[in-house]
Enzyme design. Sequence first.
Site, mmCIF file in Angstrom:
data_model
loop_
_atom_site.group_PDB
_atom_site.id
_atom_site.type_symbol
_atom_site.label_atom_id
_atom_site.label_comp_id
_atom_site.label_asym_id
_atom_site.label_seq_id
_atom_site.Cartn_x
_atom_site.Cartn_y
_atom_site.Cartn_z
ATOM 1 N N ASP A 79 11.438 -7.943 -9.752
ATOM 2 C CA ASP A 79 10.613 -6.732 -9.716
ATOM 3 C C ASP A 79 10.404 -6.225 -11.150
ATOM 4 O O ASP A 79 11.362 -6.122 -11.916
ATOM 5 C CB ASP A 79 11.356 -5.673 -8.870
ATOM 6 N N GLU A 131 0.370 -6.312 -11.965
ATOM 7 C CA GLU A 131 -0.113 -4.954 -11.668
ATOM 8 C C GLU A 131 -1.297 -4.619 -12.548
ATOM 9 O O GLU A 131 -1.265 -4.841 -13.752
ATOM 10 C CB GLU A 131 1.034 -3.957 -11.916
ATOM 11 N N GLY A 176 10.017 6.434 -7.555
ATOM 12 C CA GLY A 176 11.078 7.444 -7.490
ATOM 13 C C GLY A 176 10.681 8.624 -6.633
ATOM 14 O O GLY A 176 9.819 8.519 -5.758
ATOM 15 N N GLY A 204 6.159 2.138 -5.204
ATOM 16 C CA GLY A 204 6.416 3.565 -5.025
ATOM 17 C C GLY A 204 6.263 4.016 -3.584
ATOM 18 O O GLY A 204 5.769 5.112 -3.309
ATOM 19 N N SER A 206 8.635 4.830 -1.418
ATOM 20 C CA SER A 206 9.575 5.899 -1.036
ATOM 21 C C SER A 206 8.954 7.281 -1.161
ATOM 22 O O SER A 206 8.335 7.595 -2.182
ATOM 23 C CB SER A 206 10.818 5.845 -1.930
ATOM 24 N N THR A 228 14.068 3.759 -3.559
ATOM 25 C CA THR A 228 14.744 5.062 -3.543
ATOM 26 C C THR A 228 15.170 5.499 -2.142
ATOM 27 O O THR A 228 16.304 5.925 -1.939
ATOM 28 C CB THR A 228 13.806 6.142 -4.155
HETATM 29 ZN ZN LIG Z 1 7.335 -0.710 -8.919
#
Ligand SMILES: [Zn+2]
Length: 278
Positions: A79, A131, A176, A204, A206, A228
């Site tokens: 990751d 990405e 986060g 992302g 979470s 998270t």
């Molecule tokens: Zn990420």
Amino acid sequence: MLVNMTKILQKSKDGKYGVVAPNICNEDSARAAIECAEENRAPVILDLIYRVNPDIPLLAKLVIEMAQRATVPVALNLDHGSTFEEAIIAVRSGFSSIMVDRSSLPYEENIKEVAALVRIAHAVGISVEAELGHVGTGSQYDADRDAGLTNPLQAKEYVERTGVDALAIAIGTAHGKYVGTPYLDFSLLSKIYNTVDVPLVLHGGSGSGDENLARATREGITKVNIGTDLFQAGIDELVTNHASLKRAHEAYLMFALGYKKKLTHYMNLFGECGKADE
Ligand SMILES: [Zn+2]
């Protein structure tokens, strides 16, 4: 069985369901994630970030052995691989997939660095995620939510020029915990989905909200990264029940219980339970 990530994601793209990519950090979280996948007969992609466990060669040995014993498809993905060296160490350690994150570089440099690693990874059958746009951090959500959204036409060109197997896109999520309310741009997702051929990844996950995430997986996202929420659920379970623990190893089991409950929740939400056997 250990599989290339593309094998899992192409199937989920065709079947229009999502696959959770839980973050793992050690043997216990890897075991919890794989057990959970087997209990739900779901494919799983284990996301391991160098920062949380720099001894990637050792952990990879354990996780690969667990994956090979598993009765569901398991991919091991680096990751946010952020340097050339990290990517090569992961390749040499037997990862079945790497993410090469150059999203903070200028566009042409991003393409150049990712394309070079795609060539290396593909030579040995390893899939590559990259990405475009930039998924930021939840702590600065209100300030930079719109700063890095993915451009659909640029994404199409990016995939063609790099040869990546999966593309992480920025449509309004953040890493986060969020400060502010997450707002996902579904019309942007639809444009990217209709422009780009490879499976799309949402980082992302979470705290982004069940309704948002379920909709995202119905409308084109095939891989959802969750870290998270899983670790928090494990900690919460441990804190709630710590008084009943008698021995140290029970603490790991208690953590795993919370982690697995939350992971099961997301596997159900994205419609991937039972898909390992189809
Ligand atoms: Zn990420």
